[in-house]
Design a protein around this motif. Structure first.
Motif, PDB file in Angstrom:
ATOM      1  N   THR A  84       0.877  -1.169   0.000  1.00 34.96           N
ATOM      2  CA  THR A  84       0.000   0.000   0.000  1.00 34.96           C
ATOM      3  C   THR A  84       0.917   1.223   0.000  1.00 34.96           C
ATOM      4  OG1 THR A  84      -0.013   0.169   2.397  1.00 34.96           O
ATOM      5  CG2 THR A  84      -1.696  -1.247   1.409  1.00 34.96           C
ATOM      6  N   PRO A  85       0.374   2.410  -0.248  1.00 34.47           N
ATOM      7  CA  PRO A  85       1.256   3.588  -0.229  1.00 34.47           C
ATOM      8  C   PRO A  85       2.037   3.732   1.077  1.00 34.47           C
ATOM      9  CG  PRO A  85      -0.831   4.152  -1.239  1.00 34.47           C
ATOM     10  CD  PRO A  85      -0.974   2.745  -0.739  1.00 34.47           C
ATOM     11  N   THR A  86       1.439   3.329   2.184  1.00 33.03           N
ATOM     12  CA  THR A  86       2.142   3.492   3.464  1.00 33.03           C
ATOM     13  C   THR A  86       3.216   2.419   3.686  1.00 33.03           C
ATOM     14  OG1 THR A  86       0.356   2.294   4.549  1.00 33.03           O
ATOM     15  CG2 THR A  86       0.282   4.690   4.673  1.00 33.03           C
ATOM     16  N   THR A  87       3.088   1.283   3.028  1.00 31.88           N
ATOM     17  CA  THR A  87       4.090   0.226   3.232  1.00 31.88           C
ATOM     18  C   THR A  87       5.043   0.100   2.049  1.00 31.88           C
ATOM     19  OG1 THR A  87       2.641  -1.474   2.295  1.00 31.88           O
ATOM     20  CG2 THR A  87       2.511  -1.125   4.676  1.00 31.88           C
ATOM     21  N   ARG A  88       4.930   1.007   1.092  1.00 33.30           N
ATOM     22  CA  ARG A  88       5.726   0.888  -0.132  1.00 33.30           C
ATOM     23  C   ARG A  88       7.230   0.804   0.152  1.00 33.30           C
ATOM     24  NH1 ARG A  88       5.323   4.719  -5.476  1.00 33.30           N
ATOM     25  NH2 ARG A  88       6.982   3.697  -6.646  1.00 33.30           N
ATOM     26  N   ALA A  89       7.716   1.712   0.963  1.00 34.48           N
ATOM     27  CA  ALA A  89       9.156   1.745   1.216  1.00 34.48           C
ATOM     28  C   ALA A  89       9.621   0.462   1.895  1.00 34.48           C
ATOM     29  CB  ALA A  89       9.497   2.967   2.076  1.00 34.48           C
ATOM     30  N   GLU A  90       8.848   0.005   2.877  1.00 38.92           N
ATOM     31  CA  GLU A  90       9.234  -1.223   3.586  1.00 38.92           C
ATOM     32  C   GLU A  90       9.189  -2.430   2.651  1.00 38.92           C
ATOM     33  OE1 GLU A  90       6.681  -2.306   6.832  1.00 38.92           O
ATOM     34  OE2 GLU A  90       7.859  -4.090   7.300  1.00 38.92           O
ATOM     35  N   ALA A  91       8.140  -2.493   1.813  1.00 37.84           N
ATOM     36  CA  ALA A  91       8.013  -3.637   0.897  1.00 37.84           C
ATOM     37  C   ALA A  91       9.157  -3.661  -0.103  1.00 37.84           C
ATOM     38  CB  ALA A  91       6.670  -3.570   0.172  1.00 37.84           C
ATOM     39  N   ALA A  92       9.475  -2.486  -0.649  1.00 38.85           N
ATOM     40  CA  ALA A  92      10.569  -2.418  -1.622  1.00 38.85           C
ATOM     41  C   ALA A  92      11.884  -2.811  -0.962  1.00 38.85           C
ATOM     42  CB  ALA A  92      10.656  -1.013  -2.211  1.00 38.85           C
TER      43      ALA A  92
END
Lengths: 192, 130
Positions: A84-92
């Motif tokens: 999701t937009p809020t987890t994008r950085a962590e997922a990447a």
């Protein structure tokens, strides 16, 4: 003895390269998210679902016994991350860490920005293996996905590695929208 | 039924459901067929596109939990002989039953997450009735 060793190394290199060349893709379901076509040589791992993100990982362990040891070595790894937009950085970040696990000295080519592919190089190290490797990361902002890929440079040229990543990303067929799938994953709770 | 729906049904029949049946065989050690009432999907493209992910995937996940040990695998091999799937237009008509060895899922698959059954729900039903 030296001739035998050279023959062993040459046959291993040929085997690795031929595995990449002879690649056909198979359809792999990404739970309720949809599916992608992944090279047949890559085996699935159990998906990881966390609050707001999911990782689907695939990998190929080199066949030669020369690489075996206390750590499972990977000659090739692929991750599809949903966010999701809020987890994008962590997922990447998690996608990159997963494919680049064991890659030392990772350096990136000049950043093209946006959803372009980031291309990095480093040296994959595990057990007795020390192999120069490509690491590639590509975002699909519209769909909330990140595709990350690692391949040994001995087995794949830069172009071949890029082609593999683009084919996987291009093959994505959605079922539920990413946000809706992640809500289901959250409802399931925990890692499954 | 439009051409797109007919193509999707053909893909499901020829490729996807056989793969999903092999998945069930891997999980429980016995072939368990999917029986889909295609007529109920005829004009619901969304339901057809989500059938694999909403129904088959969740049945497989439920069976993975039920079949986590030899006792569960044996119970499934002896008690589950078919998974029957039908589509309903409205969530009020949804039903999940297990009788006579047939697990029946009547889902409102076109309603996406609101119209599917949870794998925990499917697993609990099987565990209670096997």
């Amino acid at each position: 003895m030296r001739i035998l060793l050279i023959a062993l190394l040459a046959s291993t290199a040929w085997y690795g390269a031929s595995r990449m060349r002879g690649a056909s893709a198979t359809r792999r379901a990404l739970r309720e998210l949809g599916h992608v076509a992944v090279p047949r040589r890559l085996a699935d791992r159990e998906p990881e679902e966390r609050d707001g993100l999911a990782l689907f990982a695939f990998g190929r362990v080199p066949g030669s016994p020369q690489y075996m040891g206390s750590t499972t070595p990977y000659a090739e790894r692929l991750v599809v991350a949903a966010w999701t937009p809020t987890t994008r950085a962590e997922a990447a970040d998690r996608a990159l860490r997963t494919v680049a696990l064991g890659v030392e000295g990772l350096t990136w080519e000049a950043d093209a920005g946006g959803d372009a592919v980031a291309v990095g190089t480093g040296t994959y190290e595990a057990n007795m293996a020390r192999r120069p490797a490509w690491v590639l990361v590509r975002d699909d902002s519209a769909r909330g996905l990140t595709f990350a890929y690692m391949a040994w440079r001995r087995d794949a040229s830069r172009e071949a590695a890029l082609r593999t990543l683009e084919r996987v990303a291009g093959s994505f067929a959605p079922a539920l929208p990413t946000a809706e799938y992640l809500a289901l994953a959250r409802a399931r709770g925990g890692v499954r | 039924m439009g051409l797109a729906e007919r193509r999707r049904i053909l893909e499901l029949q020829q490729t996807i459901l056989p793969e999903r049946e092999r998945e069930l065989a891997d999980i429980c050690g016995r072939a368990i067929p999917y029986a889909v009432d295609w007529d109920t999907f005829a004009d619901d493209a969304e339901a057809l596109s989500l059938l694999e992910y909403s129904a088959c995937h969740r049945v497989a996940m439920a069976l993975r939990v039920v079949c986590r040990d030899a006792l569960g695998r044996e119970a499934v091999r002896e008690g589950l002989r078919e998974v029957a799937i039908a589509n309903v237009a409205d969530t009020s008509a949804m039903a999940l039953t297990f009788e006579g060895g047939v697990l029946r899922l009547r889902g409102a698959w076109g309603q996406r997450s609101a119209g599917m059954f949870g794998d925990a729900e499917i697993g609990a039903l099987l565990s209670a009735r096997l």
